[in-house]
Design a protein around this motif. Sequence first.
Motif, PDB file in Angstrom:
ATOM      1  N   ARG A   1      -4.711  13.180   1.142  1.00 16.92           N
ATOM      2  CA  ARG A   1      -5.338  12.103   2.230  1.00 16.92           C
ATOM      3  C   ARG A   1      -5.288  11.207   0.495  1.00 16.92           C
ATOM      4  NH1 ARG A   1      -9.431  15.058   5.551  1.00 16.92           N
ATOM      5  NH2 ARG A   1      -8.036  16.636   6.706  1.00 16.92           N
ATOM      6  N   ILE A   2      -4.707  10.061   0.921  1.00 15.77           N
ATOM      7  CA  ILE A   2      -5.190   8.667   0.370  1.00 15.77           C
ATOM      8  C   ILE A   2      -5.755   7.382   1.245  1.00 15.77           C
ATOM      9  CG2 ILE A   2      -3.695   6.585  -0.273  1.00 15.77           C
ATOM     10  CD1 ILE A   2      -1.432   8.291  -0.975  1.00 15.77           C
ATOM     11  N   ARG A   3      -6.540   7.411   0.411  1.00 11.92           N
ATOM     12  CA  ARG A   3      -7.456   6.777   1.837  1.00 11.92           C
ATOM     13  C   ARG A   3      -7.617   5.041   0.669  1.00 11.92           C
ATOM     14  NH1 ARG A   3     -12.369  11.115   2.347  1.00 11.92           N
ATOM     15  NH2 ARG A   3     -10.947  12.389   4.398  1.00 11.92           N
ATOM     16  N   ALA A   4      -7.974   4.231   1.752  1.00 19.64           N
ATOM     17  CA  ALA A   4      -8.725   2.620   1.536  1.00 19.64           C
ATOM     18  C   ALA A   4      -8.261   2.146  -0.127  1.00 19.64           C
ATOM     19  CB  ALA A   4     -10.380   2.671   0.836  1.00 19.64           C
ATOM     20  N   MET A   5      -6.368   1.982   0.200  1.00 18.82           N
ATOM     21  CA  MET A   5      -5.571   1.750  -0.142  1.00 18.82           C
ATOM     22  C   MET A   5      -5.467   0.522   0.016  1.00 18.82           C
ATOM     23  SD  MET A   5      -2.241   2.191  -2.303  1.00 18.82           S
ATOM     24  CE  MET A   5      -0.963   1.307  -1.827  1.00 18.82           C
ATOM     25  N   TYR A   6      -5.497  -1.032  -1.135  1.00 18.37           N
ATOM     26  CA  TYR A   6      -5.430  -2.340  -0.426  1.00 18.37           C
ATOM     27  C   TYR A   6      -4.982  -3.233  -1.949  1.00 18.37           C
ATOM     28  CZ  TYR A   6      -8.277  -1.061   3.897  1.00 18.37           C
ATOM     29  OH  TYR A   6      -8.539  -0.386   4.777  1.00 18.37           O
TER      30      TYR A   6
ATOM     31  N   ARG B   1       4.626  -7.426  -6.372  1.00 21.87           N
ATOM     32  CA  ARG B   1       4.723  -7.483  -7.741  1.00 21.87           C
ATOM     33  C   ARG B   1       4.400  -5.989  -8.205  1.00 21.87           C
ATOM     34  NH1 ARG B   1       0.385 -11.762 -10.036  1.00 21.87           N
ATOM     35  NH2 ARG B   1       1.268 -13.305  -8.534  1.00 21.87           N
ATOM     36  N   GLY B   2       4.340  -4.939  -7.270  1.00 24.96           N
ATOM     37  CA  GLY B   2       4.928  -3.742  -7.407  1.00 24.96           C
ATOM     38  C   GLY B   2       3.637  -3.119  -7.492  1.00 24.96           C
ATOM     39  N   LEU B   3       2.529  -3.437  -7.874  1.00 32.50           N
ATOM     40  CA  LEU B   3       1.258  -2.664  -7.887  1.00 32.50           C
ATOM     41  C   LEU B   3       1.482  -1.666  -6.472  1.00 32.50           C
ATOM     42  CD1 LEU B   3      -1.495  -5.879  -8.421  1.00 32.50           C
ATOM     43  CD2 LEU B   3      -0.558  -4.369  -9.802  1.00 32.50           C
ATOM     44  N   GLY B   4       1.066  -1.865  -5.172  1.00 30.14           N
ATOM     45  CA  GLY B   4       1.447  -0.600  -4.460  1.00 30.14           C
ATOM     46  C   GLY B   4       2.000   0.116  -4.257  1.00 30.14           C
ATOM     47  N   ARG B   5       3.130  -0.102  -5.410  1.00 27.81           N
ATOM     48  CA  ARG B   5       4.078   0.992  -5.249  1.00 27.81           C
ATOM     49  C   ARG B   5       3.564   2.047  -6.479  1.00 27.81           C
ATOM     50  NH1 ARG B   5       9.424   1.079  -3.924  1.00 27.81           N
ATOM     51  NH2 ARG B   5       9.872  -0.685  -2.055  1.00 27.81           N
ATOM     52  N   ALA B   6       2.718   1.450  -7.314  1.00 32.96           N
ATOM     53  CA  ALA B   6       2.467   1.728  -8.357  1.00 32.96           C
ATOM     54  C   ALA B   6       1.441   2.880  -8.158  1.00 32.96           C
ATOM     55  CB  ALA B   6       1.945   1.209  -9.919  1.00 32.96           C
ATOM     56  N   ILE B   7      -0.023   2.481  -7.597  1.00 35.59           N
ATOM     57  CA  ILE B   7      -0.744   3.067  -6.945  1.00 35.59           C
ATOM     58  C   ILE B   7      -0.528   4.158  -6.258  1.00 35.59           C
ATOM     59  CG2 ILE B   7      -2.653   2.508  -5.748  1.00 35.59           C
ATOM     60  CD1 ILE B   7      -2.975   0.377  -6.512  1.00 35.59           C
TER      61      ILE B   7
ATOM     62  N   ALA C   1      -1.995   4.039   8.093  1.00 36.41           N
ATOM     63  CA  ALA C   1      -1.549   2.900   7.575  1.00 36.41           C
ATOM     64  C   ALA C   1      -1.727   1.579   8.507  1.00 36.41           C
ATOM     65  CB  ALA C   1      -0.480   2.814   7.421  1.00 36.41           C
ATOM     66  N   THR C   2      -2.392   0.590   7.782  1.00 35.50           N
ATOM     67  CA  THR C   2      -2.219  -0.749   8.503  1.00 35.50           C
ATOM     68  C   THR C   2      -0.720  -1.450   9.018  1.00 35.50           C
ATOM     69  OG1 THR C   2      -2.846  -2.365   6.990  1.00 35.50           O
ATOM     70  CG2 THR C   2      -4.342  -1.217   7.574  1.00 35.50           C
ATOM     71  N   LEU C   3      -1.076  -1.907  10.388  1.00 41.82           N
ATOM     72  CA  LEU C   3       0.661  -2.567  10.306  1.00 41.82           C
ATOM     73  C   LEU C   3       1.329  -3.224   9.293  1.00 41.82           C
ATOM     74  CD1 LEU C   3       0.107  -3.546  13.931  1.00 41.82           C
ATOM     75  CD2 LEU C   3       1.275  -1.310  13.158  1.00 41.82           C
ATOM     76  N   ALA C   4       0.414  -3.874   8.034  1.00 43.06           N
ATOM     77  CA  ALA C   4       0.907  -4.876   7.306  1.00 43.06           C
ATOM     78  C   ALA C   4       1.445  -3.364   6.342  1.00 43.06           C
ATOM     79  CB  ALA C   4      -0.138  -5.613   7.015  1.00 43.06           C
ATOM     80  N   GLY C   5       0.901  -2.628   6.100  1.00 50.13           N
ATOM     81  CA  GLY C   5       0.972  -1.694   5.206  1.00 50.13           C
ATOM     82  C   GLY C   5       2.687  -0.891   5.284  1.00 50.13           C
ATOM     83  N   GLU C   6       2.410  -0.919   6.738  1.00 51.26           N
ATOM     84  CA  GLU C   6       3.894   0.447   6.637  1.00 51.26           C
ATOM     85  C   GLU C   6       5.207   0.198   6.631  1.00 51.26           C
ATOM     86  OE1 GLU C   6       5.791   1.653  10.955  1.00 51.26           O
ATOM     87  OE2 GLU C   6       4.969  -0.234  11.446  1.00 51.26           O
ATOM     88  N   PRO C   7       5.623  -0.856   6.190  1.00 55.11           N
ATOM     89  CA  PRO C   7       7.362  -1.455   5.937  1.00 55.11           C
ATOM     90  C   PRO C   7       6.995  -0.846   4.442  1.00 55.11           C
ATOM     91  CG  PRO C   7       6.535  -3.207   6.540  1.00 55.11           C
ATOM     92  CD  PRO C   7       5.230  -2.558   6.448  1.00 55.11           C
ATOM     93  N   LEU C   8       6.427  -0.898   3.462  1.00 59.09           N
ATOM     94  CA  LEU C   8       5.328  -0.179   1.647  1.00 59.09           C
ATOM     95  C   LEU C   8       5.428   0.859   1.972  1.00 59.09           C
ATOM     96  CD1 LEU C   8       5.038  -0.221  -0.981  1.00 59.09           C
ATOM     97  CD2 LEU C   8       2.308  -0.585  -0.556  1.00 59.09           C
ATOM     98  N   TYR C   9       5.358   1.444   3.112  1.00 55.48           N
ATOM     99  CA  TYR C   9       4.901   3.131   2.622  1.00 55.48           C
ATOM    100  C   TYR C   9       6.419   3.903   3.410  1.00 55.48           C
ATOM    101  CZ  TYR C   9       0.288   2.399   2.219  1.00 55.48           C
ATOM    102  OH  TYR C   9      -0.883   1.498   1.348  1.00 55.48           O
TER     103      TYR C   9
END
Length: 95
Positions: free
Chosen positions: A18-23, A31-37, A57-65
């Motif tokens: 489980r991945i939790r609380a990634m912001y 800048r690639g930080l989310g992908r790196a994490i 996932a939040t709705l804002a994060g869904e496209p990245l995931y």
Amino acid sequence: MEPPRDAKLLDPTTQPARIRAMYTDPDFVRRGLGRAILARCEGAARAAGFRSVEMMATLAGEPLYQACGYAAIAPVRSAPVEGVTVPLIRMGKWL
């Protein structure tokens, strides 16, 4: 007050990691930080023997995931905090 999360360890042979609380701070998005994490989390899950991973996932994060190979499993709503709920999407990926 929110009840504490269950602290018992997950079984990598039968449960997803489980991945939790990634912001990402809004000043540092795109800048690639989310992908790196996310890659680091997935690598740690693989090293621990997990075969899949899930998150809320939040709705804002869904496209990245989605871009990182995650698929929607089910829409959900957060537990209410002061009467407010947040729409979320349970997402998962095979490692």
